[in-house]
Write a protein that holds these residues in place. Sequence first.
Motif, short mmCIF file in Angstrom:
data_model
loop_
_atom_site.label_atom_id
_atom_site.label_comp_id
_atom_site.label_asym_id
_atom_site.label_seq_id
_atom_site.Cartn_x
_atom_site.Cartn_y
_atom_site.Cartn_z
N VAL A 11 0.86 -1.18 0.00
CA VAL A 11 0.00 0.00 0.00
C VAL A 11 0.89 1.23 0.00
O VAL A 11 1.79 1.35 0.85
N ALA A 12 0.64 2.14 -0.99
CA ALA A 12 1.43 3.36 -1.06
C ALA A 12 0.61 4.43 -1.79
O ALA A 12 -0.25 4.12 -2.63
N PRO A 13 0.88 5.71 -1.50
CA PRO A 13 0.13 6.78 -2.17
C PRO A 13 0.37 6.80 -3.68
O PRO A 13 -0.49 7.22 -4.45
N LYS A 14 1.50 6.31 -4.11
CA LYS A 14 1.81 6.27 -5.53
C LYS A 14 2.79 5.15 -5.80
O LYS A 14 3.36 4.57 -4.88
N GLU A 34 0.03 -10.80 3.97
CA GLU A 34 0.65 -9.70 4.68
C GLU A 34 0.48 -8.42 3.88
O GLU A 34 0.61 -8.43 2.65
N ILE A 35 0.14 -7.36 4.57
CA ILE A 35 -0.05 -6.06 3.90
C ILE A 35 1.01 -5.11 4.44
O ILE A 35 1.06 -4.84 5.64
N ARG A 36 1.87 -4.62 3.52
CA ARG A 36 2.94 -3.70 3.87
C ARG A 36 2.53 -2.29 3.46
O ARG A 36 2.14 -2.05 2.31
N LEU A 55 1.54 -4.24 8.46
CA LEU A 55 2.83 -3.79 8.98
C LEU A 55 3.32 -2.60 8.19
O LEU A 55 3.01 -2.45 7.01
N PRO A 56 4.12 -1.72 8.80
CA PRO A 56 4.71 -0.63 8.03
C PRO A 56 5.80 -1.17 7.09
O PRO A 56 6.52 -2.11 7.45
N GLU A 57 5.91 -0.57 5.95
CA GLU A 57 6.86 -1.06 4.96
C GLU A 57 8.29 -0.83 5.40
O GLU A 57 9.18 -1.64 5.14
#
Length: 898
Positions: A11-14, A34-36, A55-57
Amino acid sequence: MTAITATVHRVAPKGRGAHRSITAAVRAAADGDEIRIAAGEYVEALVLDRAVCLLPEDGPDRAVRVLAADPGRPVVEVTAPGVRVGGIALVGQDPALPAVLVTGGGLELDGCEVSGGRVEAGGDTSLTLRGCRVFGAALAGVHANTTGPTALTDTVVEDVDGTGVVLGSATNAEATGLTVRHVTGSGVRVRGRARAVLRDCRITAPGRSGLLVEDDAAVTALECRVADTGAEGVRVLGSSPRPEAAREHGRPTVVDTADGGVVLADCQVLRTGSDGVAVSGSGDVLLLNCRLRDGAGAGVSAEDDSTAVLADCQVDRPHGSCLVARGTARLSAQDTALHGSRANGLLAGDRSQVRLASSDVTDCGFSAVHACDDARLSLTSCRIGSTPEHGVRATDRAELTVEGVRISDCGLSGLQIDAAAGARVRGLSVVRGRTGISAESTGTVVLEECDVTGAERAGITCGTGTSAVVRGCRISGTGTAGLVVGERATPSIEDCTVRDTAGSGLVLGPAAEPRVRSVTVARTGKNSLFVGEKARGTFEDCVFAGSGTDGPAFPAVHVSAGSAPVLRGCLVRDAEEDVAAEKGARPVFDDCVSRNVTNPALPTGAKEALPNTAGGDPAAGTCARETEAPSEDTLEDLLAELDGLAGLERVKHDVSSLVKLMRTVRRREEMGLAAPPLSRHLVFTGNPGTGKTTVARLYGRILAAVGLLERGHLVEADRSALVGEYVGHTGPKTARVFQQARGGVLFIDEAYSLTQYAGSNDFGQEAIATLLKLMEDHRDDVVVIVAGYPREMEVFVRSNPGLASRFNRTLLFEDYGSAELVSIVELQAAQHQYELTPAAGEALKAHFDALPRERGFGNGRAARQLFQAMTERQAYRVAELPEATESDLMTLTPGDLP
């Protein structure tokens, strides 16, 4: 078989291949994925309905912030098992609502920060927080109301407008390294049927209780610290039995708390806003090796039907009492130190049951140990001292048991027993202080094998009208006197020693009548035995040695005017003068001996007179082996004394009628005429405190004045004095008491108790049979008076034809009216140099008017106890005056009424 690997969703803004929202990534994920999440701030309303891990990337630096998208919804809602969120900051929009909500499955929060709302789990779910911080919530920081497990490890809950952590329903919770601080409600609240184990937890500055346990919840707290609370440190409100505790290798272990209750082991409770530990309802608490310090209330308080147990604990410097028990609570402490209380060290009231063993109670502001109301208190192997008031005080109707206790350095009495309290004391040691032991109670007081050393005033005092048993006691180095028998007191004193007193050794107050046997008094500053005016009593096999000082010599035995003591088999030795009798004294010496006396006056022959060494009657000391001299009391004096008693008009009339009848009988006998059949035995019925014993004592003296009894002395007995404990014991026991009463009156209180017990192991009927035979064999030697409540005495007399034939006259002692009770208080005040204001008299009457006159009403005893309470309150009042006058010290006002 091919292993299934978890898919990682980004998951990231871009950026290519990344989801733009966490919600989208969750929708794409399967169980176990798992979702980073890239650093940044996300506005979401997450529903985690599958077993995913967020979790945070870039590692757990909490650079990922997730904000609630809807004010009415949580940031994260979990409905699936196996969900894990780590290293992310979760921010709600409404502090009063959940920021994280678990409605199904289970959630693990690892290293997360939750704000703007609470963490909540309910139903059949599980919740785990590790290394988390929860803050900025309302109502609660963490609320677990689950039927599954809850775990809180190294987590901080702070700045909550409400309770820090709430554990409810039937959750099984474990908290290790939990910190709760700066919350407006309680720190941790456990309720319902929740079970919680707290290890190494810290609860600091809650607005209310540090730990609150309610309902049937159970908590075991190990090495926890509660400090700076707004209310109680630990408060327990429950309804289940106390859990049993176990120890392994000397350390407390987690125990089975299935039935509820609280165990605190190796815990500290510091600077509380109220009680350190408060247990009420039917709650239960066990404290092992705990320290409670600097609380604004009591150290530990137990109320209602609760139970509190302490072992190896310390309670230091509470503003209230160290330990308090009220209601029907049960409180016990062993190997515990109670120190520095501004009030009592231990306070037992109402109908509580308290046990203190192998413990220290020191440096208290009030009496170190105080038992009142109907409390039951046991003290065993304790050390008590350094108090400006009493070491131990029992008052009202409290029952005290003392075994192997040491009391020292008390501003008042080491042991004070007053009102109607009962006490059984063995092996007590009292060192220094103003008075050693003061037995002022009308209840049953037994003192055995006690030591009193270095008291400023008397060693042991038996107060006015009391009848203590003093056996095997030792008194030495006291100031004013060794052993004092107060006015009208009738104690039994046996096998005691009194030595090295600055004043007299054994002192009898006016009209006292003790039974003294095998007592040694030596090296006294004044008289070994001082007998006050109109005192009586018997002294058998005693030793009275002379003054042990180099100052003025005092007679070993001094007998005041109007007194008539009987000394049998006594030794008077090592004195300048053995006996001095004032004018009107009538001492009787039977087989007594003087040794090493410079100026002997003790009779040595059957009819040898006692020399007039103090202006006395030359015939005062004739030997009792011939005839005992009559009392100097005239019949007119005795009738005037009877008439001077408060109330009792019907009794006075009945006694006066009996006197007239007996005088007529006596005159017939003197003229050689046959005496009519006359039963002198009486039944006295009435409530306690109506003067039955007083009238019985007067009745005996009147019969002696008329010439129908030889001495007219009174011997008091009850069931315990007559009935033995095994076959063959009762007959001799009853006979000994009867023999003691020969020539006087045998007064049997609560006589109905001889017939109330049925069964093969009761010997009450044997006592009655023995008594009836002795009454027949010695019909002219003894008058027997049986006393008790009217209904029970009627049944008692009817229970045996022999009783009915011998006790055919009953005197009813009616309850005192309010005006008569006021006159009793006024008489007490006059005797003790107090004065009641007119307003105080009116307030007294109103007080007595309002008292219910039920069965067991205290009557005169209640009036005397009220007077004592008034003097105590007056003392506290006057102590606040900067310069109290003599009038202030003597005057009792309405404000002194309790």
